[in-house]
Design a protein around this motif. Structure first.
Motif, PDB file in Angstrom:
ATOM      1  N   MET A 100       0.859  -1.206   0.000  1.00 53.37           N
ATOM      2  CA  MET A 100       0.000   0.000   0.000  1.00 53.37           C
ATOM      3  C   MET A 100       0.884   1.240   0.000  1.00 53.37           C
ATOM      4  SD  MET A 100      -3.136   1.429   0.724  1.00 53.37           S
ATOM      5  CE  MET A 100      -3.294   3.174   0.524  1.00 53.37           C
ATOM      6  N   ASN A 101       0.643   2.126  -0.921  1.00 53.23           N
ATOM      7  CA  ASN A 101       1.369   3.396  -0.934  1.00 53.23           C
ATOM      8  C   ASN A 101       0.569   4.405  -0.114  1.00 53.23           C
ATOM      9  OD1 ASN A 101       2.610   5.814  -1.409  1.00 53.23           O
ATOM     10  ND2 ASN A 101       2.913   5.441  -3.597  1.00 53.23           N
ATOM     11  N   LEU A 102       1.062   4.659   1.098  1.00 52.50           N
ATOM     12  CA  LEU A 102       0.311   5.513   2.025  1.00 52.50           C
ATOM     13  C   LEU A 102       0.171   6.947   1.514  1.00 52.50           C
ATOM     14  CD1 LEU A 102       1.750   4.251   5.426  1.00 52.50           C
ATOM     15  CD2 LEU A 102      -0.460   3.709   4.401  1.00 52.50           C
ATOM     16  N   GLU A 103       1.056   7.349   0.621  1.00 53.70           N
ATOM     17  CA  GLU A 103       0.980   8.724   0.122  1.00 53.70           C
ATOM     18  C   GLU A 103      -0.234   8.960  -0.769  1.00 53.70           C
ATOM     19  OE1 GLU A 103       4.567  10.537  -1.235  1.00 53.70           O
ATOM     20  OE2 GLU A 103       5.721   9.716   0.415  1.00 53.70           O
ATOM     21  N   THR A 104      -0.889   7.882  -1.192  1.00 51.78           N
ATOM     22  CA  THR A 104      -2.120   8.070  -1.970  1.00 51.78           C
ATOM     23  C   THR A 104      -3.172   8.807  -1.136  1.00 51.78           C
ATOM     24  OG1 THR A 104      -2.815   5.865  -1.280  1.00 51.78           O
ATOM     25  CG2 THR A 104      -1.856   6.067  -3.486  1.00 51.78           C
ATOM     26  N   PHE A 105      -3.083   8.660   0.198  1.00 51.62           N
ATOM     27  CA  PHE A 105      -4.062   9.354   1.045  1.00 51.62           C
ATOM     28  C   PHE A 105      -3.944  10.874   0.912  1.00 51.62           C
ATOM     29  CE2 PHE A 105      -4.018   5.256   3.415  1.00 51.62           C
ATOM     30  CZ  PHE A 105      -5.380   4.991   3.319  1.00 51.62           C
ATOM     31  N   TYR A 106      -2.764  11.338   0.516  1.00 52.35           N
ATOM     32  CA  TYR A 106      -2.593  12.787   0.347  1.00 52.35           C
ATOM     33  C   TYR A 106      -3.385  13.321  -0.846  1.00 52.35           C
ATOM     34  CZ  TYR A 106       1.224  12.828   3.760  1.00 52.35           C
ATOM     35  OH  TYR A 106       1.974  12.742   4.894  1.00 52.35           O
ATOM     36  N   THR A 107      -3.874  12.432  -1.713  1.00 51.73           N
ATOM     37  CA  THR A 107      -4.649  12.930  -2.862  1.00 51.73           C
ATOM     38  C   THR A 107      -6.092  13.248  -2.463  1.00 51.73           C
ATOM     39  OG1 THR A 107      -5.342  10.728  -3.594  1.00 51.73           O
ATOM     40  CG2 THR A 107      -3.243  11.559  -4.464  1.00 51.73           C
ATOM     41  N   LEU A 108      -6.506  12.818  -1.259  1.00 55.90           N
ATOM     42  CA  LEU A 108      -7.854  13.165  -0.800  1.00 55.90           C
ATOM     43  C   LEU A 108      -7.832  14.601  -0.295  1.00 55.90           C
ATOM     44  CD1 LEU A 108      -8.625   9.873   1.180  1.00 55.90           C
ATOM     45  CD2 LEU A 108      -9.420  10.477  -1.104  1.00 55.90           C
ATOM     46  N   SER A 109      -8.812  15.384  -0.712  1.00 55.88           N
ATOM     47  CA  SER A 109      -8.829  16.816  -0.366  1.00 55.88           C
ATOM     48  C   SER A 109      -9.620  17.081   0.910  1.00 55.88           C
ATOM     49  CB  SER A 109      -9.461  17.616  -1.501  1.00 55.88           C
ATOM     50  OG  SER A 109      -8.765  17.390  -2.693  1.00 55.88           O
ATOM     51  N   TYR A 110      -9.121  18.000   1.719  1.00 53.06           N
ATOM     52  CA  TYR A 110      -9.791  18.370   2.971  1.00 53.06           C
ATOM     53  C   TYR A 110      -9.603  19.855   3.233  1.00 53.06           C
ATOM     54  CZ  TYR A 110      -9.168  13.360   4.100  1.00 53.06           C
ATOM     55  OH  TYR A 110      -9.158  12.000   4.092  1.00 53.06           O
ATOM     56  N   GLY A 111     -10.384  20.352   4.175  1.00 52.42           N
ATOM     57  CA  GLY A 111     -10.132  21.675   4.732  1.00 52.42           C
ATOM     58  C   GLY A 111      -9.501  21.512   6.101  1.00 52.42           C
ATOM     59  N   LEU A 112      -9.369  22.596   6.828  1.00 52.89           N
ATOM     60  CA  LEU A 112      -8.885  22.518   8.217  1.00 52.89           C
ATOM     61  C   LEU A 112      -9.811  23.350   9.103  1.00 52.89           C
ATOM     62  CD1 LEU A 112      -4.991  22.609   8.143  1.00 52.89           C
ATOM     63  CD2 LEU A 112      -6.445  20.805   9.039  1.00 52.89           C
ATOM     64  N   TYR A 113     -10.168  22.769  10.226  1.00 54.64           N
ATOM     65  CA  TYR A 113     -11.212  23.342  11.072  1.00 54.64           C
ATOM     66  C   TYR A 113     -10.827  23.286  12.546  1.00 54.64           C
ATOM     67  CZ  TYR A 113     -13.319  21.849   6.731  1.00 54.64           C
ATOM     68  OH  TYR A 113     -13.541  21.641   5.410  1.00 54.64           O
ATOM     69  N   ILE A 114     -11.438  24.169  13.332  1.00 49.16           N
ATOM     70  CA  ILE A 114     -11.342  24.025  14.788  1.00 49.16           C
ATOM     71  C   ILE A 114     -12.705  23.539  15.271  1.00 49.16           C
ATOM     72  CG2 ILE A 114     -11.047  25.174  17.004  1.00 49.16           C
ATOM     73  CD1 ILE A 114      -9.096  27.068  15.709  1.00 49.16           C
ATOM     74  N   ILE A 115     -12.692  22.361  15.885  1.00 45.34           N
ATOM     75  CA  ILE A 115     -13.917  21.779  16.433  1.00 45.34           C
ATOM     76  C   ILE A 115     -13.915  22.066  17.937  1.00 45.34           C
ATOM     77  CG2 ILE A 115     -15.295  19.666  16.640  1.00 45.34           C
ATOM     78  CD1 ILE A 115     -14.507  20.006  13.759  1.00 45.34           C
ATOM     79  N   SER A 116     -15.015  22.635  18.440  1.00 46.64           N
ATOM     80  CA  SER A 116     -15.067  23.014  19.858  1.00 46.64           C
ATOM     81  C   SER A 116     -16.333  22.479  20.520  1.00 46.64           C
ATOM     82  CB  SER A 116     -15.064  24.540  20.013  1.00 46.64           C
ATOM     83  OG  SER A 116     -13.994  25.113  19.297  1.00 46.64           O
ATOM     84  N   ALA A 117     -16.244  22.316  21.834  1.00 48.27           N
ATOM     85  CA  ALA A 117     -17.397  21.875  22.619  1.00 48.27           C
ATOM     86  C   ALA A 117     -17.116  22.188  24.072  1.00 48.27           C
ATOM     87  CB  ALA A 117     -17.636  20.370  22.440  1.00 48.27           C
ATOM     88  N   GLN A 118     -18.166  22.159  24.900  1.00 44.97           N
ATOM     89  CA  GLN A 118     -17.914  22.315  26.337  1.00 44.97           C
ATOM     90  C   GLN A 118     -18.976  21.627  27.167  1.00 44.97           C
ATOM     91  OE1 GLN A 118     -17.899  26.310  27.918  1.00 44.97           O
ATOM     92  NE2 GLN A 118     -19.900  26.823  27.057  1.00 44.97           N
ATOM     93  N   THR A 119     -18.551  21.197  28.346  1.00 41.92           N
ATOM     94  CA  THR A 119     -19.478  20.716  29.369  1.00 41.92           C
ATOM     95  C   THR A 119     -19.483  21.798  30.447  1.00 41.92           C
ATOM     96  OG1 THR A 119     -17.702  19.635  30.577  1.00 41.92           O
ATOM     97  CG2 THR A 119     -18.857  18.301  28.938  1.00 41.92           C
ATOM     98  N   LYS A 120     -20.186  21.541  31.546  1.00 45.81           N
ATOM     99  CA  LYS A 120     -20.189  22.528  32.641  1.00 45.81           C
ATOM    100  C   LYS A 120     -18.788  22.683  33.212  1.00 45.81           C
ATOM    101  CE  LYS A 120     -25.003  22.300  33.927  1.00 45.81           C
ATOM    102  NZ  LYS A 120     -25.934  21.223  34.190  1.00 45.81           N
ATOM    103  N   THR A 169      -6.933  25.002   3.189  1.00 41.35           N
ATOM    104  CA  THR A 169      -7.105  23.591   2.834  1.00 41.35           C
ATOM    105  C   THR A 169      -5.925  22.789   3.375  1.00 41.35           C
ATOM    106  OG1 THR A 169      -5.904  23.738   0.749  1.00 41.35           O
ATOM    107  CG2 THR A 169      -8.285  24.187   0.678  1.00 41.35           C
ATOM    108  N   TYR A 170      -6.178  21.523   3.538  1.00 41.38           N
ATOM    109  CA  TYR A 170      -5.160  20.609   4.059  1.00 41.38           C
ATOM    110  C   TYR A 170      -3.961  20.573   3.109  1.00 41.38           C
ATOM    111  CZ  TYR A 170      -3.984  16.349   6.673  1.00 41.38           C
ATOM    112  OH  TYR A 170      -3.419  15.418   7.478  1.00 41.38           O
ATOM    113  N   ASP A 171      -4.243  20.607   1.815  1.00 45.32           N
ATOM    114  CA  ASP A 171      -3.185  20.561   0.806  1.00 45.32           C
ATOM    115  C   ASP A 171      -2.287  21.802   0.925  1.00 45.32           C
ATOM    116  OD1 ASP A 171      -2.081  19.321  -1.632  1.00 45.32           O
ATOM    117  OD2 ASP A 171      -2.729  21.172  -2.588  1.00 45.32           O
ATOM    118  N   TYR A 172      -2.927  22.954   1.071  1.00 43.94           N
ATOM    119  CA  TYR A 172      -2.169  24.207   1.206  1.00 43.94           C
ATOM    120  C   TYR A 172      -1.322  24.161   2.478  1.00 43.94           C
ATOM    121  CZ  TYR A 172      -1.303  29.260   1.167  1.00 43.94           C
ATOM    122  OH  TYR A 172      -0.709  30.496   1.144  1.00 43.94           O
TER     123      TYR A 172
END
Ligand code: FE
Length: 240
Positions: free
Chosen positions: A1-21, A147-150
């Motif tokens: 398996m060439n793991l670098e193929t996963f780099y061809t999948l496109s994504y953005g980058l986000y901050i996911i947040s949440a809180q409890t009490k 983007t993840y690529d950038y």
């Protein structure tokens, strides 16, 4: 398996947040994506070892803030490479709270969404949270999302180890195999043990005013990893 193929999948980058009490937390993710339009639903994948997985599961809500292309390394380092178990990531971060009590990061971001968890799927190392979108808006309309690529190619960023898409770059040796050398040798580079950022003396760190050709030993004592903010002491040498 060439793991670098996963780099061809496109994504953005986000901050996911949440809180409890008790706890407010957030992390940088590339896996946030729309899964249905009616109703609008987003899915996120969160490592079970992350404090955020606990906080999202307990609260039943999360927010997604879309990072801007010019987002600072500090905010990516704070949310992407530090654990909320050790620091309060929101202490120096601009955010607001939704009517449901969800923290939403506004700094360095172009838009945001708030979501209510409607389904949680255990996918092994990660939990996949499906959230129905409650609200969302632009913060800076017209600004380009990061983007993840950038992030990889232009900003030389790497995935944190807990990211679902983390792949150790094949050109780098893991830190535990690094060879300590008493003097800087040709081709010797330095790797951040926190985030894997590589300091290459040939390139320097122009954004921090460090000229190309500056040996690691001559970096100022207060120089910090440009990606995660780690100190010089957190770097280890190796021949890259
Ligand atoms: Fe780092």
């Amino acid at each position: 398996m060439n793991l670098e193929t996963f780099y061809t999948l496109s994504y953005g980058l986000y901050i996911i947040s949440a809180q409890t009490k008790k706890k407010k937390n957030g992390y940088v993710a590339n896996t946030a994506f729309q899964v249905t339009a009616e109703p609008s639903q987003l899915a996120i994948s969160c490592n079970k070892d992350n404090l955020s997985a606990e906080v999202i599961a307990e609260s039943g809500f999360f927010s997604v803030s879309v990072l801007a292309q010019d987002a600072s390394k500090e905010i990516i380092g704070r949310f992407g490479y530090k654990s909320g178990k050790e620091i309060d990531k929101f202490e120096k971060t601009q955010f607001f709270e939704s009517p449901e009590g969800i923290p939403v990061v506004t700094e360095n971001c172009v838009a945001w969404f708030t979501c209510k968890v409607v389904k949680t799927i255990d996918v092994g190392t990660h939990l996949l949270f499906i959230g129905e979108v409650l609200d969302g808006d632009f913060l800076e309309k017209g600004k380009t999302p990061l983007t993840y690529d950038y992030y990889h190619k232009k900003r030389h960023g790497l995935s944190p180890k807990n990211a679902p898409t983390y792949i150790r770059p094949v050109t780098e040796k893991p830190p535990e195999q690094a060879v300590q050398k008493p003097e800087t040798a040709a081709g010797q580079k330095w790797i951040c043990l926190v985030c894997d950022h590589v300091y290459d003396p040939a390139e320097g760190d122009p954004e921090a005013g460090i000229a190309p050709g500056t040996p690691f030993e001559e970096l100022p004592d207060d120089w910090a990893c440009p990606v995660c903010g780690a100190e010089k002491a957190d770097f280890e040498s190796y021949n890259g």
